[in-house]
Design a protein around this motif. Structure first.
Motif, PDB file in Angstrom:
ATOM      1  N   THR A  65      -8.306  10.204  -5.468  1.00 37.02           N
ATOM      2  CA  THR A  65      -8.909  11.850  -5.862  1.00 37.02           C
ATOM      3  C   THR A  65      -7.837  12.930  -5.925  1.00 37.02           C
ATOM      4  N   LEU A  66      -6.595  12.387  -5.243  1.00 38.19           N
ATOM      5  CA  LEU A  66      -5.500  13.563  -5.092  1.00 38.19           C
ATOM      6  C   LEU A  66      -4.507  13.259  -6.040  1.00 38.19           C
ATOM      7  N   GLY A  67      -4.294  12.262  -6.719  1.00 40.72           N
ATOM      8  CA  GLY A  67      -3.421  12.020  -7.757  1.00 40.72           C
ATOM      9  C   GLY A  67      -3.231  10.387  -7.821  1.00 40.72           C
ATOM     10  N   THR A  68      -2.153   9.973  -8.754  1.00 38.89           N
ATOM     11  CA  THR A  68      -1.989   8.765  -9.233  1.00 38.89           C
ATOM     12  C   THR A  68      -1.736   7.935  -7.892  1.00 38.89           C
ATOM     13  N   VAL A  69      -2.084   6.863  -7.757  1.00 44.74           N
ATOM     14  CA  VAL A  69      -1.537   5.910  -6.589  1.00 44.74           C
ATOM     15  C   VAL A  69      -1.623   4.326  -7.419  1.00 44.74           C
ATOM     16  N   LEU A  70      -0.618   3.689  -7.155  1.00 45.68           N
ATOM     17  CA  LEU A  70      -0.713   2.255  -7.540  1.00 45.68           C
ATOM     18  C   LEU A  70      -1.050   1.332  -6.334  1.00 45.68           C
ATOM     19  N   PRO A  71      -2.351   0.802  -6.255  1.00 48.14           N
ATOM     20  CA  PRO A  71      -2.617   0.067  -5.016  1.00 48.14           C
ATOM     21  C   PRO A  71      -1.774  -1.426  -4.900  1.00 48.14           C
ATOM     22  N   MET A  72      -1.786  -1.647  -3.569  1.00 48.74           N
ATOM     23  CA  MET A  72      -1.027  -2.887  -3.539  1.00 48.74           C
ATOM     24  C   MET A  72      -2.162  -3.777  -2.786  1.00 48.74           C
ATOM     25  N   GLN A  73      -2.233  -5.209  -3.169  1.00 50.22           N
ATOM     26  CA  GLN A  73      -3.306  -6.087  -2.399  1.00 50.22           C
ATOM     27  C   GLN A  73      -3.358  -5.726  -0.978  1.00 50.22           C
ATOM     28  N   PHE A  74      -4.563  -5.938  -0.530  1.00 47.47           N
ATOM     29  CA  PHE A  74      -4.736  -6.097   0.973  1.00 47.47           C
ATOM     30  C   PHE A  74      -3.814  -7.187   1.530  1.00 47.47           C
ATOM     31  N   GLY A  75      -3.180  -7.044   2.656  1.00 46.48           N
ATOM     32  CA  GLY A  75      -2.398  -7.866   3.425  1.00 46.48           C
ATOM     33  C   GLY A  75      -0.933  -7.914   3.065  1.00 46.48           C
ATOM     34  N   VAL A  76      -0.606  -7.064   2.418  1.00 45.78           N
ATOM     35  CA  VAL A  76       1.028  -6.647   2.156  1.00 45.78           C
ATOM     36  C   VAL A  76       1.425  -5.948   3.374  1.00 45.78           C
ATOM     37  N   GLU A  77       2.379  -6.656   4.273  1.00 44.94           N
ATOM     38  CA  GLU A  77       3.020  -6.236   5.386  1.00 44.94           C
ATOM     39  C   GLU A  77       4.525  -6.224   5.176  1.00 44.94           C
ATOM     40  N   MET A  78       4.963  -5.655   5.952  1.00 43.34           N
ATOM     41  CA  MET A  78       6.502  -5.524   5.976  1.00 43.34           C
ATOM     42  C   MET A  78       7.050  -5.227   7.355  1.00 43.34           C
TER      43      MET A  78
END
Length: 249
Positions: A65-78
């Motif tokens: 709602t605030l701006g463009t975001v590229l979503p990552m799949q759930f479960g991506v951890e680093m």
């Protein structure tokens, strides 16, 4: 400490501070140059709960709602912030920036329509006197003949419902598509879903689509129900726009 990655945006987007993410941990961000990665801390032994999946999706919707975001799949951890900075900003920044530019000013809205079973049955019977006659025949059939008559009736009704579902679905797409920059159709599921339409819409045209959907919902009642979801990140359009090397949602 390990971090859960939600998505990537740019530093002009302010991360909502009134939300929590997975395991109810505070949201925070990791910046590098003009890119901003939305994360929250997770424990090494953290179990995945359904509420974590919902928190991931709702967080991304709030940012969308605030701006463009590229979503990552759930479960991506680093494993830590430095890895996030290296893997996503330093190593993949040249891939991410063009995607952010491509989706700038756009958001996804989703329209899903399902037939209401009893109303749909009434409608196909109203439209086809032969179906009514076949139904009446089943009700009058002798016990030894009833099974085969019921099979014929079931097959006829299933075909009529499929035709009605396709008709309603096509009509939904025709109504909502003119507002969108791009349209992607989801695979209909079950016997009653008529359409799942993903729309990539310019932010300043969302109110136009809102009005169309409000009218469409009224027009479909009581035959079908309509769900309207969004704003969302461009889930349905990322694969076509990217190389597929990152774990986009």
């Amino acid at each position: 400490m390990p971090v859960h990655v939600y998505g990537v945006t740019d530093t002009s987007v302010t991360i909502p501070t009134d939300r929590t993410g997975r395991s109810k941990r505070p949201l925070r961000h990791i910046d590098g140059g003009d890119l901003r990665v939305l994360v929250s801390d997770v424990d090494d032994d953290s179990r995945v709960l359904r509420e974590d999946l919902m928190a991931h999706a709702h967080t991304l919707e709030a940012v969308a709602t605030l701006g463009t975001v590229l979503p990552m799949q759930f479960g991506v951890e680093m494993p830590d912030d430095d890895t996030v900075r290296h893997e996503l900003i330093e190593s993949r920044g040249d891939e991410i920036r063009p995607l952010l530019e491509r989706f700038e000013g756009l958001l996804q809205l989703t329209v899903a329509v399902d037939l209401i079973e009893q109303e749909a049955l009434k409608e196909v019977l109203r439209r086809d006197p032969d179906l009514v006659a076949l139904r009446d025949h089943v009700q009058r059939a002798a016990p030894q003949d009833r099974h085969s008559a019921e099979v014929r009736l079931g097959e006829a009704i299933a075909g009529a419902l499929e035709a009605l579902r396709a008709e309603v679905g096509d009509g939904v797409v025709d109504r909502v598509a003119p507002t969108a920059r791009a349209v992607s159709l989801g695979e209909v599921r079950g016997a009653l879903q008529a359409a799942e339409v993903f729309l990539l819409v310019e932010r300043d045209r969302q109110s136009e689509l809102d009005a169309t959907v409000t009218t469409l919902r009224d027009d479909l009642a009581p035959l079908a129900s309509l769900r309207y979801v969004g704003p969302q990140p461009p889930y349905a359009f990322l694969d076509a726009a990217s190389s597929g090397e990152l774990s986009w949602a």
